[in-house]
Design a protein around this motif. Structure first.
Motif, PDB file in Angstrom:
ATOM      1  N   ARG A 138      -8.264   1.783   7.948  1.00 11.93           N
ATOM      2  CA  ARG A 138      -9.137   3.535   7.973  1.00 11.93           C
ATOM      3  C   ARG A 138      -9.525   3.596   6.608  1.00 11.93           C
ATOM      4  O   ARG A 138      -9.149   3.838   5.057  1.00 11.93           O
ATOM      5  CB  ARG A 138      -7.178   4.038   7.622  1.00 11.93           C
ATOM      6  N   ARG A 139     -10.589   5.002   6.497  1.00  5.29           N
ATOM      7  CA  ARG A 139     -11.310   5.438   5.194  1.00  5.29           C
ATOM      8  C   ARG A 139     -10.636   6.317   4.602  1.00  5.29           C
ATOM      9  O   ARG A 139     -11.126   7.321   6.139  1.00  5.29           O
ATOM     10  CB  ARG A 139     -12.777   4.960   4.801  1.00  5.29           C
ATOM     11  N   LEU A 140     -10.532   7.172   3.706  1.00  4.41           N
ATOM     12  CA  LEU A 140      -8.997   7.839   3.225  1.00  4.41           C
ATOM     13  C   LEU A 140     -10.277   8.279   2.433  1.00  4.41           C
ATOM     14  O   LEU A 140     -10.786   8.518   1.228  1.00  4.41           O
ATOM     15  CB  LEU A 140      -8.150   7.525   3.154  1.00  4.41           C
ATOM     16  N   ARG A 141      -9.958   9.800   2.133  1.00  5.00           N
ATOM     17  CA  ARG A 141     -10.981  10.668   0.907  1.00  5.00           C
ATOM     18  C   ARG A 141      -9.758  10.885  -0.477  1.00  5.00           C
ATOM     19  O   ARG A 141      -9.020  11.634   0.196  1.00  5.00           O
ATOM     20  CB  ARG A 141     -11.452  11.694   1.054  1.00  5.00           C
ATOM     21  N   GLY A 142     -10.176  11.060  -1.383  1.00 12.74           N
ATOM     22  CA  GLY A 142      -9.779  11.447  -2.225  1.00 12.74           C
ATOM     23  C   GLY A 142     -10.114  12.013  -3.548  1.00 12.74           C
ATOM     24  O   GLY A 142     -11.606  12.370  -3.857  1.00 12.74           O
ATOM     25  N   PHE A 143     -10.064  13.021  -4.876  1.00 11.41           N
ATOM     26  CA  PHE A 143     -10.839  13.796  -5.740  1.00 11.41           C
ATOM     27  C   PHE A 143     -10.344  13.155  -6.609  1.00 11.41           C
ATOM     28  O   PHE A 143      -8.922  13.292  -7.037  1.00 11.41           O
ATOM     29  CB  PHE A 143     -11.003  15.009  -4.809  1.00 11.41           C
ATOM     30  N   VAL A 144     -11.548  13.659  -7.663  1.00 15.54           N
ATOM     31  CA  VAL A 144     -10.758  13.674  -9.324  1.00 15.54           C
ATOM     32  C   VAL A 144     -11.290  14.714  -9.277  1.00 15.54           C
ATOM     33  O   VAL A 144     -12.677  15.011 -10.056  1.00 15.54           O
ATOM     34  CB  VAL A 144     -11.405  12.458  -9.630  1.00 15.54           C
ATOM     35  N   ILE A 145     -10.233  15.781 -10.058  1.00 18.48           N
ATOM     36  CA  ILE A 145     -11.302  16.877 -11.203  1.00 18.48           C
ATOM     37  C   ILE A 145     -11.343  16.207 -12.476  1.00 18.48           C
ATOM     38  O   ILE A 145      -9.668  16.624 -13.068  1.00 18.48           O
ATOM     39  CB  ILE A 145     -10.374  18.301 -10.489  1.00 18.48           C
ATOM     40  N   THR A 146     -12.508  16.415 -13.515  1.00 13.05           N
ATOM     41  CA  THR A 146     -12.457  16.585 -14.849  1.00 13.05           C
ATOM     42  C   THR A 146     -13.132  18.264 -15.561  1.00 13.05           C
ATOM     43  O   THR A 146     -13.809  18.820 -14.830  1.00 13.05           O
ATOM     44  CB  THR A 146     -13.849  16.271 -15.837  1.00 13.05           C
ATOM     45  N   LEU A 147     -11.822  18.437 -16.394  1.00 12.67           N
ATOM     46  CA  LEU A 147     -12.492  19.691 -17.430  1.00 12.67           C
ATOM     47  C   LEU A 147     -13.430  19.216 -18.617  1.00 12.67           C
ATOM     48  O   LEU A 147     -12.513  18.643 -19.369  1.00 12.67           O
ATOM     49  CB  LEU A 147     -11.744  20.098 -17.255  1.00 12.67           C
ATOM     50  N   GLY A 148     -14.483  19.227 -18.872  1.00  9.59           N
ATOM     51  CA  GLY A 148     -15.029  18.905 -19.890  1.00  9.59           C
ATOM     52  C   GLY A 148     -15.298  17.001 -19.489  1.00  9.59           C
ATOM     53  O   GLY A 148     -15.525  16.415 -18.252  1.00  9.59           O
ATOM     54  N   VAL A 176      -5.810  14.889  -9.751  1.00 11.15           N
ATOM     55  CA  VAL A 176      -6.304  14.102  -8.791  1.00 11.15           C
ATOM     56  C   VAL A 176      -5.986  13.770  -7.579  1.00 11.15           C
ATOM     57  O   VAL A 176      -4.312  13.724  -7.875  1.00 11.15           O
ATOM     58  CB  VAL A 176      -5.915  12.202  -9.402  1.00 11.15           C
ATOM     59  N   GLY A 177      -6.564  13.613  -6.109  1.00  6.85           N
ATOM     60  CA  GLY A 177      -5.845  13.869  -5.532  1.00  6.85           C
ATOM     61  C   GLY A 177      -6.150  13.014  -3.938  1.00  6.85           C
ATOM     62  O   GLY A 177      -7.351  12.147  -3.891  1.00  6.85           O
ATOM     63  N   LEU A 178      -5.510  12.951  -3.301  1.00 11.36           N
ATOM     64  CA  LEU A 178      -5.426  11.423  -2.548  1.00 11.36           C
ATOM     65  C   LEU A 178      -4.894  12.622  -0.823  1.00 11.36           C
ATOM     66  O   LEU A 178      -4.936  13.140  -0.758  1.00 11.36           O
ATOM     67  CB  LEU A 178      -4.056  10.886  -2.320  1.00 11.36           C
ATOM     68  N   ALA A 179      -5.253  12.514   0.329  1.00 14.50           N
ATOM     69  CA  ALA A 179      -5.649  12.804   1.515  1.00 14.50           C
ATOM     70  C   ALA A 179      -4.295  12.869   2.471  1.00 14.50           C
ATOM     71  O   ALA A 179      -3.700  11.663   2.051  1.00 14.50           O
ATOM     72  CB  ALA A 179      -7.123  12.116   2.596  1.00 14.50           C
ATOM     73  N   PRO A 180      -4.057  13.466   3.038  1.00 13.14           N
ATOM     74  CA  PRO A 180      -2.420  13.541   3.663  1.00 13.14           C
ATOM     75  C   PRO A 180      -2.661  12.115   5.087  1.00 13.14           C
ATOM     76  O   PRO A 180      -3.587  12.698   4.985  1.00 13.14           O
ATOM     77  CB  PRO A 180      -1.601  14.953   4.131  1.00 13.14           C
ATOM     78  N   THR A 181      -1.672  11.565   4.887  1.00 11.27           N
ATOM     79  CA  THR A 181      -1.532  10.463   5.713  1.00 11.27           C
ATOM     80  C   THR A 181      -0.386  10.505   6.751  1.00 11.27           C
ATOM     81  O   THR A 181       0.632  10.809   6.844  1.00 11.27           O
ATOM     82  CB  THR A 181      -1.681   9.076   5.110  1.00 11.27           C
ATOM     83  N   PRO A 182      -1.222  10.889   8.365  1.00 11.33           N
ATOM     84  CA  PRO A 182      -0.084  11.232   9.443  1.00 11.33           C
ATOM     85  C   PRO A 182      -0.044  10.472   9.431  1.00 11.33           C
ATOM     86  O   PRO A 182       0.141   8.609   9.810  1.00 11.33           O
ATOM     87  CB  PRO A 182      -0.843  11.521  10.079  1.00 11.33           C
ATOM     88  N   GLY A 183       2.250  10.173   9.547  1.00  8.14           N
ATOM     89  CA  GLY A 183       2.605   9.362   9.503  1.00  8.14           C
ATOM     90  C   GLY A 183       3.335   8.396   8.764  1.00  8.14           C
ATOM     91  O   GLY A 183       4.185   8.139   9.299  1.00  8.14           O
ATOM     92  N   ALA A 184       2.828   8.772   7.296  1.00  4.23           N
ATOM     93  CA  ALA A 184       2.867   7.553   5.972  1.00  4.23           C
ATOM     94  C   ALA A 184       4.460   7.828   5.696  1.00  4.23           C
ATOM     95  O   ALA A 184       3.824   9.048   5.737  1.00  4.23           O
ATOM     96  CB  ALA A 184       1.414   7.353   5.475  1.00  4.23           C
ATOM     97  N   ASP A 185       4.862   7.243   4.648  1.00  5.04           N
ATOM     98  CA  ASP A 185       5.892   7.765   4.111  1.00  5.04           C
ATOM     99  C   ASP A 185       5.142   8.327   2.771  1.00  5.04           C
ATOM    100  O   ASP A 185       3.889   7.972   2.883  1.00  5.04           O
ATOM    101  CB  ASP A 185       6.350   6.074   3.561  1.00  5.04           C
ATOM    102  N   ASP A 186       6.113   8.912   2.246  1.00  7.24           N
ATOM    103  CA  ASP A 186       5.610   9.810   1.402  1.00  7.24           C
ATOM    104  C   ASP A 186       5.815   9.261  -0.189  1.00  7.24           C
ATOM    105  O   ASP A 186       6.700   8.661  -0.900  1.00  7.24           O
ATOM    106  CB  ASP A 186       6.497  11.062   0.946  1.00  7.24           C
ATOM    107  N   ARG A 187       4.024   8.067  -0.803  1.00  8.98           N
ATOM    108  CA  ARG A 187       4.432   7.180  -1.421  1.00  8.98           C
ATOM    109  C   ARG A 187       5.053   7.661  -2.965  1.00  8.98           C
ATOM    110  O   ARG A 187       5.389   6.755  -3.273  1.00  8.98           O
ATOM    111  CB  ARG A 187       3.453   6.651  -1.501  1.00  8.98           C
ATOM    112  N   ASN A 188       4.681   8.769  -3.516  1.00 16.18           N
ATOM    113  CA  ASN A 188       4.588   9.265  -4.656  1.00 16.18           C
ATOM    114  C   ASN A 188       5.601  10.315  -4.927  1.00 16.18           C
ATOM    115  O   ASN A 188       5.844  11.241  -5.973  1.00 16.18           O
ATOM    116  CB  ASN A 188       3.636   9.807  -5.329  1.00 16.18           C
TER     117      ASN A 188
END
Length: 121
Positions: free
Chosen positions: A81-91, A97-109
């Motif tokens: 599976r290719r999943l999308r994440g993002f990083v936001i910077t200010l300056g 940092v965010g990761l895509a929700p993965t249906p059926g996956a355990d809550d890793r963090n």
């Protein structure tokens, strides 16, 4: 070209150099944050880099105008599976940092698969 035009050109070139340097610094911080987040959660970051998605002026907590940059990256949790994440910077500071929700996956963090915001380096 007159002296005034030379000054304007020099200022514009200096501004472009500053913008390029600041963008490379922010991108490096975003790359580091994405790699660290993927490593911490035992995910594999695909393509090895982030890509700019959005650039917007925004004020920091001190009221100074900064550039907020949103970067995207792809990762996999199972090798298929290719999943999308993002990083936001200010300056050059990573704000989230965010990761895509993965249906059926355990809550890793423990946070709905969304990595908590980073507070500076």
């Amino acid at each position: 070209m007159s002296i005034d035009a030379n000054i304007v050109v020099a200022v514009l070139v200096a501004g472009l150099i500053w913008f390029w340097h600041a963008s490379m610094s922010a991108r490096e911080q975003a790359n580091r944050a994405a790699r660290e987040t993927c490593g911490r959660l035992q995910l594999v970051m695909l393509d090895g880099t982030v890509s700019i998605m959005r650039l917007w002026p925004r004020r920091d907590h001190d009221g100074r105008l900064r550039l907020e940059r949103s970067y995207g990256f792809e990762y996999t949790d199972d090798g298929y599976r290719r999943l999308r994440g993002f990083v936001i910077t200010l300056g050059a500071t990573v704000t989230s940092v965010g990761l895509a929700p993965t249906p059926g996956a355990d809550d890793r963090n423990g946070n709905g698969d969304i990595a908590p915001p980073r507070r500076g380096d």
